[in-house]
Motif scaffolding. Structure first.
Motif, mmCIF file in Angstrom:
data_model
loop_
_atom_site.group_PDB
_atom_site.id
_atom_site.type_symbol
_atom_site.label_atom_id
_atom_site.label_comp_id
_atom_site.label_asym_id
_atom_site.label_seq_id
_atom_site.Cartn_x
_atom_site.Cartn_y
_atom_site.Cartn_z
ATOM 1 N N PHE A 33 0.812 -1.213 0.000
ATOM 2 C CA PHE A 33 0.000 0.000 0.000
ATOM 3 C C PHE A 33 0.849 1.268 0.000
ATOM 4 O O PHE A 33 0.700 2.152 -0.856
ATOM 5 N N LYS A 34 1.792 1.366 0.953
ATOM 6 C CA LYS A 34 2.556 2.605 1.096
ATOM 7 C C LYS A 34 3.409 2.898 -0.127
ATOM 8 O O LYS A 34 3.494 4.042 -0.585
ATOM 9 N N PHE A 35 4.055 1.848 -0.675
ATOM 10 C CA PHE A 35 4.912 2.096 -1.824
ATOM 11 C C PHE A 35 4.097 2.499 -3.045
ATOM 12 O O PHE A 35 4.471 3.415 -3.790
ATOM 13 N N ALA A 36 2.965 1.818 -3.253
ATOM 14 C CA ALA A 36 2.119 2.171 -4.388
ATOM 15 C C ALA A 36 1.643 3.617 -4.275
ATOM 16 O O ALA A 36 1.680 4.381 -5.252
ATOM 17 N N PHE A 37 1.218 4.012 -3.094
ATOM 18 C CA PHE A 37 0.738 5.383 -2.903
ATOM 19 C C PHE A 37 1.880 6.388 -3.060
ATOM 20 O O PHE A 37 1.721 7.455 -3.654
ATOM 21 N N THR A 38 3.077 6.043 -2.538
ATOM 22 C CA THR A 38 4.223 6.949 -2.667
ATOM 23 C C THR A 38 4.604 7.141 -4.135
ATOM 24 O O THR A 38 4.919 8.258 -4.570
ATOM 25 N N VAL A 39 4.582 6.039 -4.912
ATOM 26 C CA VAL A 39 4.892 6.146 -6.338
ATOM 27 C C VAL A 39 3.876 7.045 -7.033
ATOM 28 O O VAL A 39 4.235 7.926 -7.833
ATOM 29 N N LEU A 40 2.591 6.855 -6.710
ATOM 30 C CA LEU A 40 1.557 7.682 -7.337
ATOM 31 C C LEU A 40 1.734 9.150 -6.956
ATOM 32 O O LEU A 40 1.614 10.048 -7.793
ATOM 33 N N THR A 45 -6.477 -0.142 -8.579
ATOM 34 C CA THR A 45 -7.516 -1.081 -8.126
ATOM 35 C C THR A 45 -6.907 -2.408 -7.729
ATOM 36 O O THR A 45 -7.268 -2.994 -6.695
ATOM 37 N N TYR A 46 -5.953 -2.907 -8.525
ATOM 38 C CA TYR A 46 -5.299 -4.173 -8.196
ATOM 39 C C TYR A 46 -4.529 -4.068 -6.867
ATOM 40 O O TYR A 46 -4.480 -5.027 -6.094
ATOM 41 N N VAL A 47 -3.945 -2.901 -6.613
ATOM 42 C CA VAL A 47 -3.244 -2.704 -5.337
ATOM 43 C C VAL A 47 -4.230 -2.827 -4.179
ATOM 44 O O VAL A 47 -3.944 -3.484 -3.159
ATOM 45 N N GLY A 48 -5.394 -2.197 -4.303
ATOM 46 C CA GLY A 48 -6.401 -2.277 -3.250
ATOM 47 C C GLY A 48 -6.854 -3.700 -2.995
ATOM 48 O O GLY A 48 -6.998 -4.131 -1.839
ATOM 49 N N VAL A 49 -7.057 -4.483 -4.064
ATOM 50 C CA VAL A 49 -7.488 -5.879 -3.918
ATOM 51 C C VAL A 49 -6.384 -6.707 -3.248
ATOM 52 O O VAL A 49 -6.644 -7.506 -2.334
ATOM 53 N N ALA A 50 -5.126 -6.511 -3.695
ATOM 54 C CA ALA A 50 -4.019 -7.273 -3.114
ATOM 55 C C ALA A 50 -3.863 -6.978 -1.624
ATOM 56 O O ALA A 50 -3.605 -7.882 -0.818
ATOM 57 N N SER A 51 -4.020 -5.731 -1.241
ATOM 58 C CA SER A 51 -3.901 -5.371 0.171
ATOM 59 C C SER A 51 -4.959 -6.068 1.014
ATOM 60 O O SER A 51 -4.688 -6.542 2.124
ATOM 61 N N ILE A 105 -8.798 1.585 2.416
ATOM 62 C CA ILE A 105 -7.710 1.824 1.465
ATOM 63 C C ILE A 105 -8.102 1.374 0.062
ATOM 64 O O ILE A 105 -7.829 2.075 -0.933
ATOM 65 N N ALA A 106 -8.746 0.233 -0.031
ATOM 66 C CA ALA A 106 -9.191 -0.244 -1.341
ATOM 67 C C ALA A 106 -10.139 0.763 -1.979
ATOM 68 O O ALA A 106 -10.062 1.033 -3.190
ATOM 69 N N GLY A 107 -11.006 1.349 -1.150
ATOM 70 C CA GLY A 107 -11.906 2.385 -1.665
ATOM 71 C C GLY A 107 -11.144 3.577 -2.188
ATOM 72 O O GLY A 107 -11.493 4.167 -3.222
ATOM 73 N N GLY A 108 -10.069 3.961 -1.511
ATOM 74 C CA GLY A 108 -9.250 5.080 -1.951
ATOM 75 C C GLY A 108 -8.607 4.825 -3.302
ATOM 76 O O GLY A 108 -8.548 5.716 -4.162
ATOM 77 N N PHE A 109 -8.116 3.602 -3.513
ATOM 78 C CA PHE A 109 -7.502 3.278 -4.798
ATOM 79 C C PHE A 109 -8.541 3.206 -5.922
ATOM 80 O O PHE A 109 -8.308 3.677 -7.037
ATOM 81 N N VAL A 110 -9.681 2.597 -5.630
ATOM 82 C CA VAL A 110 -10.707 2.433 -6.662
ATOM 83 C C VAL A 110 -11.271 3.786 -7.079
ATOM 84 O O VAL A 110 -11.480 4.051 -8.276
#
Length: 633
Positions: free
Chosen positions: A39-46, A185-191, A108-113
């Motif tokens: 989660f954190k790395f994906a969000f930091t990259v974005l 979205t895939y990040v949210g599901v994986a988390s 968090i999944a909601g935030g990504f979606v």
């Protein structure tokens, strides 16, 4: 709770993964750490590479801000979490925390979606709360279920697993977020999947009874924070260990939260290069953590702490020199990045810096656990988490201020490397035991290879007298480096005064002694100190020959041992050093330290079972020590 005695023969630390007392807890921690970093790395990259869509902040500041928000709950709630971990069963608490993680991951999944930066910032804070609640459970669980000689290995496995999980989570988060359109979205599901897997693992953690079930929880985080810090401060060594651990988090957080900016702005690398750097860092610290078990000899070896700190400083400073002259250009991937030889030094610096951080961290965690009282252990861990959080918040603020003020990232790394040297000197001055153990560790791992036999004959607690032959000027260092408990040596005052060694001997509480003819006052004072140590339940070691051998043979044992046990009857343990005769520090050839014979040689320490005081005579002890030594001088 221990299924074996603490004197069980040491086993491979990896064998713990086959045992229920360790494996479910390990995988619970592993999956939780991985989930944090997906989660954190994906969000930091974005936030760094697509700032306009995900928060709109300066990409250089995204890492420090997200890192600071994640550790803010540690400052607010660690005190409460420590009390709860002391009051309730840790297995039950682990399952509750994992239930909360599932709820947090739904947010968090909601935030990504929905591409909601607000929900994701809220998720960062919530996962910080999750880690805050689990922290005291994690570090107070291990000493409750592991034997003394497994504690370093167990901590090494947990730290190694944590950083491998960070690596895998980072790589998975980076790979998923890079998928066009559907990546977030895939990040949210994986988390969410990782959270569910962690809950399953937690179900199998064995019962871990509360050490303080009658504790009344103080829900005021501010007054309880002060109370926890006061508890930690009652043991000076433990408290300074917490400072050392917190400094590591200060030091490490600077690098971890700067990788995205460092990759993009200094190395001209894309998301793949960020993942590569994090992979090198995670593998390095994981390797360092695992190697601690072998390097420490199945004991809490704080001598590794200065060793690790020296490496951290060297490679942090060198990272500045390796990266300061790199010219920016179009962003490249990992494959193109590693083609350039100038990048190899950067990668080596990060890997070695991380590996030495592992050498530094594991002994400090094991020391904190082993020397804190069981009834207060979770609250000590909570105090550690509070200090960690304070140090990391300061690190985030300092990094953001320095970068905003115009400092480059390589210059920031240089500043932190120099600060690390200053902090290390402060800690070692306050607790000379760290430096003393480092000198001992360096000696027995540089000059000799020590085979230890009969270590199980040294009691875990209670007074005893060790009796050993005297072969060289470093006998005390070799014995002290092998025995897990602190040993108070009785030593000829002339050897006690030797430069450099004198620092070690004084720090270890060594007792200088002279004959009645040379200094009767010193002799009487020595026996008084021996008596005081034994009455306090400590281990005393004497060399009853009264001199270092100059021919390799044993000299007659003097009657000092009789006087000692007449004053304080305690068990006496004969032991013998083998192979030191002829070494650089022996008097082979007439004078010590003239011939480099025996450097890197194999030596041995052989320990017999304890003798009752009534059976002890100098003659019988000399015969037994000679028998233990055998023909190998």
């Amino acid at each position: 709770m221990l299924p074996e005695t603490s004197k069980a023969a040491p086993q491979s630390q990896f064998a713990l993964l086959t045992q229920r007392r360790f494996a479910p807890f390990f995988w619970t921690q592993f999956l939780g750490a991985g989930n944090d970093n997906i989660f954190k790395f994906a969000f930091t990259v974005l936030a760094t590479y697509h700032a306009a869509e995900w928060g709109g902040m300066d990409g250089k500041l995204a890492g420090p801000i997200i890192g600071g928000l994640f550790i803010l709950p540690f400052m607010l709630f660690s005190a409460t979490a420590g009390q709860v971990a002391d009051k309730y069963d840790k297995a039950m608490l682990a399952r509750i925390v994992k239930n909360l993680e599932i709820i947090f991951m739904l947010v968090i999944a909601g935030g990504f979606v929905w591409h909601s930066a607000l929900l994701l910032f809220m998720g960062v804070f919530l996962m910080g709360c999750h880690s805050t609640l689990f922290g005291p459970v994690k570090f107070s669980y291990l000493p409750q279920h592991l034997n003394d000689n497994e504690l370093t290995g167990g901590n090494g496995m947990v730290e190694m697993g944590t950083f491998v999980s960070i690596l895998l989570g980072t790589m998975l988060g980076g790979a998923l977020v890079a998928i066009p359109d559907m990546g977030p979205t895939y990040v949210g599901v994986a988390s969410l999947v990782f959270a569910l897997m962690g809950r399953v693992a937690a179900q199998f953690i064995p019962v871990s009874p509360a050490p303080a079930p009658d504790l009344k929880v103080n829900w005021n985080p501010f007054t309880e924070t002060m109370a926890n810090l006061k508890i930690a401060g009652q043991n000076r060594t433990v408290f300074l260990s917490l400072i050392g651990i917190s400094w590591l988090w200060f030091f490490g957080s600077i690098f971890l939260t700067s990788f995205t900016g460092f990759s993009k702005q200094v190395l001209s690398g894309n998301e793949q290069v960020v993942t590569l750097l994090l992979a090198l860092f995670s593998i390095g610290i994981g390797l360092g953590c695992v190697l601690c078990e072998k390097m420490s000899g199945h004991k809490v070896e704080i001598g590794l702490v200065p060793f690790g700190s020296i490496g951290m400083t060297i490679f942090a400073v060198d990272l500045y020199f390796a990266s300061r002259g790199l010219q920016p250009h179009a962003l490249t991937g990992a494959g193109e990045f590693i083609k350039h030889p100038e990048h190899w030094r950067v990668m080596a610096d990060l890997f070695l810096l991380a590996m030495f951080s592992g050498f530094y961290s594991v002994p400090l965690y094991a020391l904190m656990q082993s020397r804190s009282e069981q009834a207060f252990r979770a609250r000590i861990v909570a105090a550690n988490n509070i200090l960690n959080a304070v140090f990391m918040v300061i690190a985030s603020g300092m990094a953001a201020a320095m970068l905003h003020g115009g400092l480059s990232l390589p210059e920031l790394f240089l500043v932190v490397g120099i600060m690390n040297a200053a902090v290390a000197l402060f800690i070692f001055k306050m607790v000379p035991e760290f430096l003393m153990r480092f000198l001992i560790w360096m000696l027995i791992h540089t000059f000799y290879r020590v085979d230890k036999k009969g270590m199980e004959n040294i009691p875990d607690e209670g007074a005893c007298v060790l009796v050993c032959n005297h072969v060289s000027f470093v006998d005390a260092l070799v014995v002290g480096g092998c025995i897990q408990r602190p040993v108070r040596f009785v030593m000829d005052f002339r050897i006690f005064k030797i430069p450099v060694l004198n620092f070690v001997f004084r720090t270890a509480g060594t007792i200088p002694i002279a004959s009645a003819k040379e200094d009767p006052a010193m002799l009487d004072k020595a026996y008084e100190r021996i008596d005081a140590y034994l009455k306090a339940g400590e281990v005393v070691c004497i060399f009853p020959e009264g001199r270092i051998t100059d021919n390799g043979d044993l000299y007659p044992f003097k009657k000092g041992i009789t006087r000692i046990i007449e004053r304080t009857p305690v068990p006496v343990i004969p032991m013998a050093l083998r192979g030191l005769w002829g070494s650089f520090f022996s008097r082979w050839g007439g004078t010590a330290m003239r011939y480099p014979r025996g450097v890197f040689s194999n030596i041995a320490l052989v320990i017999d079972k304890a003798w009752p005081p009534a059976e002890v005579t100098p003659e019988a002890l000399q015969f037994k020590v000679a028998e233990l030594r055998g023909e190998i001088k």
